[in-house]
Design a protein around this motif. Structure first.
Motif, mmCIF file in Angstrom:
data_model
loop_
_atom_site.group_PDB
_atom_site.id
_atom_site.type_symbol
_atom_site.label_atom_id
_atom_site.label_comp_id
_atom_site.label_asym_id
_atom_site.label_seq_id
_atom_site.Cartn_x
_atom_site.Cartn_y
_atom_site.Cartn_z
ATOM 1 N N ALA A 113 0.865 -1.179 0.000
ATOM 2 C CA ALA A 113 0.000 0.000 0.000
ATOM 3 C C ALA A 113 0.901 1.228 0.000
ATOM 4 C CB ALA A 113 -0.899 0.007 1.228
ATOM 5 N N TRP A 114 0.580 2.185 -0.828
ATOM 6 C CA TRP A 114 1.355 3.417 -0.903
ATOM 7 C C TRP A 114 0.511 4.544 -0.332
ATOM 8 C CZ3 TRP A 114 2.821 6.335 -6.016
ATOM 9 C CH2 TRP A 114 3.631 7.418 -5.704
ATOM 10 N N LEU A 115 1.028 5.198 0.687
ATOM 11 C CA LEU A 115 0.317 6.294 1.338
ATOM 12 C C LEU A 115 0.995 7.611 1.003
ATOM 13 C CD1 LEU A 115 -0.269 4.751 4.867
ATOM 14 C CD2 LEU A 115 -1.769 4.688 2.878
ATOM 15 N N ASP A 116 0.185 8.568 0.574
ATOM 16 C CA ASP A 116 0.705 9.874 0.246
ATOM 17 C C ASP A 116 -0.239 10.909 0.840
ATOM 18 O OD1 ASP A 116 2.241 11.898 -0.893
ATOM 19 O OD2 ASP A 116 1.133 11.844 -2.777
ATOM 20 N N GLY A 117 0.299 11.826 1.620
ATOM 21 C CA GLY A 117 -0.510 12.897 2.165
ATOM 22 C C GLY A 117 -1.194 12.560 3.479
ATOM 23 N N VAL A 118 -0.882 11.434 4.073
ATOM 24 C CA VAL A 118 -1.445 11.108 5.389
ATOM 25 C C VAL A 118 -0.577 11.817 6.422
ATOM 26 C CG1 VAL A 118 -2.011 9.285 7.031
ATOM 27 C CG2 VAL A 118 -2.262 8.872 4.580
#
Length: 155
Positions: A113-118
């Motif tokens: 899973a790639w998280l961006d902006g959390v």
């Protein structure tokens, strides 16, 4: 209470190589996977029975542990959600993407899973718990990796 009162837990100087993890499940999971990274334990009297194995480890390895009051844990963790325990542990360096891919290479259907902006550690922790529940093999973070080292996220 006087600032110099002996009943007060002194705020230890924070080592940049260490971090605080709190919450009973987070602490027990960390201890199960990385007991050698444990540096100090703060706990409420009511948690002693649940943490006997951890305390025995501390005695064996000559690590400090301290039974404190609830208000002291509130201050140490900067949270009221510590669940009666706080560990000071050695930080683990984030795994590089190439190392993660090499580790997962033998698996045919690895899920990342790639998280961006959390930016909120509570949201990040919720995403991690959900990802673990659904069998995600790793989480990629863009930007500031300090989010991953938050006690709130790990709880």
């Amino acid at each position: 209470m006087n600032e110099q009162s002996p009943e007060r837990v002194a705020q230890p100087r924070r080592n940049r190589d260490e971090m605080r993890v709190y919450g009973i499940n987070a602490c027990l999971a960390l201890f199960a996977q990385r007991p050698h990274d444990l540096r100090k334990v703060y706990l409420l009297q009511t948690r002693i029975a649940e943490l006997k194995t951890v305390l025995a480890w501390c005695v064996q390895k000559k690590l400090g542990y301290r039974v404190v009051e609830n208000a002291d844990l509130d201050k140490l963790t900067a949270s009221q959600h510590h669940e009666g325990v706080c560990f000071e542990v050695r930080r683990r360096a984030p795994m590089a993407l190439t190392a993660l891919l090499q580790k997962l290479a033998p698996r045919k259907n690895a899920v990342l899973a790639w998280l961006d902006g959390v930016g909120n550690p509570h949201n990040f922790g919720a995403v991690l718990r959900s990802a673990a529940n659904f069998g995600v093999d790793g989480v990629l973070l863009s930007g500031d990796a300090a989010l991953a080292e938050s006690g709130a996220a790990l709880r």
